[in-house]
Design a protein around this motif. Sequence first.
Motif, PDB file in Angstrom:
ATOM      1  N   LEU A  99      11.266   4.720   5.343  1.00  0.00           N
ATOM      2  CA  LEU A  99      12.657   4.101   5.499  1.00  0.00           C
ATOM      3  C   LEU A  99      12.876   3.947   6.910  1.00  0.00           C
ATOM      4  N   VAL A 100      12.832   4.887   7.688  1.00  0.00           N
ATOM      5  CA  VAL A 100      13.295   5.155   9.279  1.00  0.00           C
ATOM      6  C   VAL A 100      12.391   4.550   9.830  1.00  0.00           C
ATOM      7  N   GLU A 101      11.088   4.332   9.761  1.00  0.00           N
ATOM      8  CA  GLU A 101      10.104   3.744  10.523  1.00  0.00           C
ATOM      9  C   GLU A 101      10.470   2.152  10.323  1.00  0.00           C
ATOM     10  N   ARG A 102      10.788   1.816   9.245  1.00  0.00           N
ATOM     11  CA  ARG A 102      11.287   0.239   8.729  1.00  0.00           C
ATOM     12  C   ARG A 102      12.650   0.040   9.718  1.00  0.00           C
ATOM     13  N   LYS A 103      13.513   0.922   9.384  1.00  0.00           N
ATOM     14  CA  LYS A 103      14.997   0.776  10.148  1.00  0.00           C
ATOM     15  C   LYS A 103      15.406   1.602  10.867  1.00  0.00           C
ATOM     16  N   PRO A 104      15.045   1.986  12.197  1.00  0.00           N
ATOM     17  CA  PRO A 104      15.362   3.049  12.839  1.00  0.00           C
ATOM     18  C   PRO A 104      16.870   3.472  12.853  1.00  0.00           C
ATOM     19  N   GLU A 105      17.725   2.524  12.639  1.00  0.00           N
ATOM     20  CA  GLU A 105      19.393   2.888  12.510  1.00  0.00           C
ATOM     21  C   GLU A 105      19.616   3.592  11.598  1.00  0.00           C
ATOM     22  N   LEU A 106      18.846   3.933  10.454  1.00  0.00           N
ATOM     23  CA  LEU A 106      19.006   4.743   9.434  1.00  0.00           C
ATOM     24  C   LEU A 106      18.838   6.079   9.854  1.00  0.00           C
ATOM     25  N   LEU A 107      18.655   6.443  11.178  1.00  0.00           N
ATOM     26  CA  LEU A 107      18.877   7.999  11.632  1.00  0.00           C
ATOM     27  C   LEU A 107      20.184   8.398  11.724  1.00  0.00           C
ATOM     28  N   GLY A 108      20.855   7.314  11.986  1.00  0.00           N
ATOM     29  CA  GLY A 108      22.645   7.474  12.100  1.00  0.00           C
ATOM     30  C   GLY A 108      23.279   7.062  10.966  1.00  0.00           C
ATOM     31  N   ALA A 109      22.603   6.666  10.114  1.00  0.00           N
ATOM     32  CA  ALA A 109      23.581   6.304   8.761  1.00  0.00           C
ATOM     33  C   ALA A 109      24.100   7.269   8.029  1.00  0.00           C
ATOM     34  N   ILE A 110      25.522   7.052   7.904  1.00  0.00           N
ATOM     35  CA  ILE A 110      26.469   8.149   7.245  1.00  0.00           C
ATOM     36  C   ILE A 110      26.558   7.946   5.732  1.00  0.00           C
ATOM     37  N   SER A 111      26.265   9.102   4.954  1.00  0.00           N
ATOM     38  CA  SER A 111      26.454   9.048   3.424  1.00  0.00           C
ATOM     39  C   SER A 111      27.876   9.027   2.906  1.00  0.00           C
TER      40      SER A 111
END
Length: 223
Positions: free
Chosen positions: A81-93
Amino acid sequence: MGATEEFFEAVQAGQAAKVEEFLQRARSLLAAKSPRRGFSPVVVAAYYGQPGVLEMLLRPHPDLDVHEAALVGDAGRVRELVERKPELLGAISGDGFPPLGLAAYMGRPEVVRYLLSRGADANYAAPETSFTALTGAVSNGHEDVVRILLEHGAKANYHYEGGKLTPLHAAIMEGRVGIVKLLLEHGADANAKMATGQSALALAEGKKIPPIIDLLRKHGARP
């Protein structure tokens, strides 16, 4: 009480047979959200420490999002998922944490290492609670994760709970000798005081934990 609420209560209580019965009647419950918090069944099982139910829920290979994958320690899915969308590193649950915070809280070292290698913020503090990845790992006694976070710049002297305590105080309260040692080795202030004015040494003495008392004194702690 509706079927969905009953299902989530069974998940929370670790009633594996009942959960399986619900799923046999309606597989769509795998994608349901809990009535109170909007959590998935996987998140509820992980948070409530129900490994048997969690294994059952993961068996059909549900399409985990990045937060669910971090919680359960599915490093492959997190990486995908992170390789596909790096912005997920900072995604808040939904409960205020990025993937790193969730993985640290649950003690998922492989996921923690990967996220940090991609630039995840080791010191992100959840706005509502002020908790960080380090405070979560300390509170749950995940010594291996604490070590990784400290090696990647997590702040050993971070103050939280309205400035009431530091990770060192939390580790002392739980009697976690190894974590106390790690924190002190990475610059934790042996003389840090709680909001009450109680010192780390006084806290350890009150808890009667000789190994921690010795460690604190070796690092210059005073009453």
